[in-house]
Design a protein around this motif. Structure first.
Motif: not given
Length: 425
Positions: A122-126, A147-150
């Protein structure tokens, strides 16, 4: 191109000339994004890529990328020196980073491949999307449904490509089977079955002089970093159910325990979940890592046939009847037996069960070379160059992740978990 690359290209070109597979690819348009035609459209351009997390899966991606003409690995990042050294030996010209944030600042990187422990996705993808990078993120998508939705929304906001590592979507035999299933050829889907059995502790060796690296190396075994068998294995197989039925399950129940490997790990070594679709059809996922006899199986059960996806076989419910004696005579004619012996009921009339099945796709490439992983990487490279998001790829990966997280919630909370409206995209 090396020999394997030439063979894969020839295989894909041949598939394009097979009417049934062409129709299947038309039904699932993301497959068109990895064909030789799609790749030729990027001729003269290169996807400049950074690899974050060149561990076991990351190294596999690197090897595939080295066979792809329009891919160039320009940067590698890992905070575990052993992994970084192995990757650097494969790509000696790449820049090396130990901080993934520094890699994202590199202007020469167009897209990143994230193959890190689940809790970092999550953190890396965002951050990567916000840095203007296209992203390939390994499955499962993230640690929680929220997190998937974000991540999905951040992709929409930035307009950057986001692909989740669901390689079965690019496996030609799966495509062809799903097209035939959804056409109604085998009657309605009445059940979906998935299982994955292994016999091993799922551990990786920790250097004797660095015992403090236990949780770093064996992150899959600890809740802080992983959600165990459901996120590491189930997300692949659960996608088969939504793919075959064209629906999302409404709810899931599940159970999981530490049955054998009671060695301090925090995730189960045995899980079993049952998902229910709106029409009442059930989908099961079961995994045990202390017995491997049954191996891995993914089957779609229809009224008139069972489709064994990884086995590349269709087993009809009502096969053409042939007596046991007919089978015996046929086998003798084929030279299967050098001598003939009758033994009890071995050649009694059979029960009309189809034991041999029909091939889904002739000459399918076996093993990991034919499971869609290379085509998935090719799709990402083409998408990085074109800037175009392949149709439906992210949505399929998103729902595969949502379902496996729902199953793990059901196990942990010992209750029925329902699909929430907020998770529907």
């Amino acid at each position: 191109m090396n020999k394997d690359n030439i063979n894969r290209r020839a295989f894909l070109e041949r598939l394009g000339s097979i009417g049934a597979l062409t129709a299947a690819a038309g039904a699932f348009p993301w497959f068109q994004s990895c064909t030789p035609k799609a790749t030729d459209e990027t001729k003269g351009n290169v996807a400049r890529l950074g690899i974050i997390g060149p561990g076991s899966r990351g190294l596999l991606h690197i090897r595939h990328l080295l066979d792809i003409d329009n891919a160039k690995i320009v940067a590698l990042c890992d905070n575990y020196p052993a992994n970084l050294e192995k990757a650097a030996a494969l790509v000696p010209g790449a820049k090396l980073y130990t901080d993934w944030r520094k890699l994202l600042e590199d202007k020469e990187v167009d897209g990143v491949i994230i193959a890190t422990p689940l809790h970092l996705h999550y953190e890396m993808t965002i951050a990567a999307l916000e840095a203007g990078k296209h992203v390939f993120c390994e499955k499962a998508m993230a640690y929680t449904q929220e997190q998937c939705l974000e991540m999905y929304r951040k992709h929409q906001q930035t307009g950057k490509v986001l692909i989740i590592g669901q390689q079965r979507m690019f496996d030609p035999k799966y495509l062809l089977a799903m097209k035939r299933i959804r056409s109604g050829e085998f009657g309605p889907v009445v059940n979906v079955r998935g299982y994955w059995f292994r016999n091993g502790d799922w551990r990786r060796e920790v250097p004797a002089d660095h015992p403090e690296l236990e949780r770093h190396i064996n992150w899959r075994l600890y809740r802080e970093y992983s959600r165990g068998l459901m996120t590491e294995l189930a997300c692949h197989q659960l996608q088969n159910g939504t793919w075959a039925t064209g629906m999302l399950p409404e709810k899931v129940i599940g159970t999981g325990n530490l049955v054998y490997w009671k060695d301090g790990r925090e995730v189960q070594d045995s899980v079993c979940c049952i998902y229910t679709f709106p029409n009442g059809v059930n989908m099961t996922f079961e995994s045990v890592i202390s017995n491997k006899h049954l191996g891995m199986g993914e089957s779609i059960l229809c009224k008139e046939a069972t489709i064994d996806l990884p086995g590349n076989r269709i087993y009809r419910e009502h096969a053409t009847y042939k007596s046991g004696m007919h089978h015996l005579i046929t086998d003798i004619e084929k030279g299967i037996f050098s001598s003939t012996a009758f033994a009890g009921t071995s050649w009694a009339a059979d029960n009309n069960r189809d034991l041999h099945g029909e091939v889904i796709l002739e000459d399918a490439v076996p093993g990991i070379e034919g499971d869609g992983s290379i085509e998935l990487m090719q799709t990402f490279c083409n998408s990085v160059i074109s800037g175009e998001q392949p149709k439906d790829v992210l949505e399929e990966g998103y729902y595969g992740s949502i379902l496996c997280l729902m199953g793990d919630d059901a196990i942990l909370q010992e209750r029925t978990v329902k699909m929430e409206k907020d998770w529907i995209i």
